[in-house]
Design a protein around this motif. Structure first.
Motif, PDB file in Angstrom:
ATOM      1  N   SER A   1       0.816  -1.212   0.000  1.00 42.16           N
ATOM      2  CA  SER A   1       0.000   0.000   0.000  1.00 42.16           C
ATOM      3  C   SER A   1       0.849   1.260   0.000  1.00 42.16           C
ATOM      4  N   TRP A   2       2.013   1.220   0.673  1.00 41.66           N
ATOM      5  CA  TRP A   2       2.834   2.436   0.722  1.00 41.66           C
ATOM      6  C   TRP A   2       3.447   2.736  -0.640  1.00 41.66           C
TER       7      TRP A   2
ATOM      8  N   ARG B   1       2.644   6.211  -2.554  1.00 42.76           N
ATOM      9  CA  ARG B   1       3.706   7.094  -3.042  1.00 42.76           C
ATOM     10  C   ARG B   1       3.495   7.427  -4.516  1.00 42.76           C
TER      11      ARG B   1
END
Length: 300
Positions: free
Chosen positions: A129-130, A134
């Motif tokens: 998810s990160w 981003r």
């Protein structure tokens, strides 16, 4: 020619249409410019008129308002000119919403950068998810200098965005783009892009799609408000997820709702409704996050 205008947020556009025998003609662009002219030939005059009527209906759904026909006079097919001395019916005030996007210039280099950034979001689908977050943040920064551009005016940008928006209802979780992420991207563009996504791209999501309930809610609110800009802003607040997007900080959410609610109230008042009635009619469809957002809206 019949003339229609769309003035909202940073958007100030016009669109005109006419039929000359078997040719359908449109002229469109930003207010204050001569615009661009396009012509399309049809086999018969009736076919050309049907296309004209279809496109006019689409523009009205997107939030365009018909104004005096080009060259003066009443709108074609509209009411006759007012009788001298007669009192014109009151018109709803223009909503002076806080800017959602800042003015910018959609240069070729900036458009290409935006297309590249959207492609990076597509490549990040299904990863952690990160990583996706981003990529979305970078795409928003690439879209921001375009100043609220309508992606329909750029073929490459439109294709890149549509490919991503299609993934909101993808059957495979690995290929799926979360709805909240899609709305983050749409928040940097003209509200017409949001209206097209809701009415066309997401018009029939599979019943098994995790976003089916939220998409149905967005469609209902867009239809009830009949205003793409207000529909986008309210919809983004309703489906926002705490800590799952760059727009979802709780303090920021509260500020956005506080800024939007007076404009919703004024818009609804001229349609014979109240904000309280609208919020009471919202069906969260069993989604606890939407239910919590609606409860906060009602309590504010």
């Amino acid at each position: 020619m019949r003339r229609f205008e769309f003035v909202q947020g940073t958007s100030a556009k016009f669109w005109m249409a006419d039929v000359d025998d078997t040719t359908f003609i449109v002229v469109y662009g930003r207010l204050g410019t001569a615009g661009q002219r396009k012509e399309k030939a049809f086999p018969t005059a009736e076919a050309a008129q049907r296309e004209c009527d279809k496109k006019i209906a689409e523009k009205l759904r997107e939030g365009y308002q018909e104004v005096a026909a080009a060259g003066g006079g009443a709108p074609a097919g509209g009411a006759p000119a007012a009788t001298p001395g007669a009192t014109a019916p009151p018109q709803p005030p223009k909503l002076d919403l806080p800017p959602r996007v800042q003015p910018g210039e959609a240069t070729e280099a900036r458009r290409k950068a935006a297309v590249h950034a959207l492609a990076a979001v597509s490549a990040a689908r299904g990863r952690r998810s990160w990583v996706l977050g981003r990529a979305v943040r970078r795409a928003r920064r690439a879209l921001e200098p375009l100043g609220g551009l309508d992606p329909a005016t750029d073929g490459a940008l439109s294709a890149a965005l549509d490919a991503l928006l299609d993934r909101v209802v993808a059957p495979s979780a690995r290929d799926r783009l979360p709805l909240v992420r899609a709305l983050e991207l749409l928040s940097e563009l003209d509200a017409a892009a949001f209206a097209r996504a809701v009415r066309d791209t997401w018009k029939a999501p599979p019943a098994t799609s995790p976003a089916a309930g939220a998409l149905a809610l967005l469609k209902r609110q867009l239809e009830e408000l009949d205003d793409p800009e207000l529909g986008l802003r309210l919809g983004a607040l309703l489906v926002d997820r705490p800590h799952h997007g760059s727009m979802s900080a709780e303090a920021g959410w509260a500020r956005r709702w506080k800024a939007l609610s007076p404009h919703l109230e004024a818009h609804l008042a001229h349609r014979g409704r109240s904000l309280k009635d609208l919020l009471a009619s919202i069906d969260a469809g069993g989604d606890p996050h939407v239910a919590e957002r609606v409860a906060r809206m009602r309590a504010a």
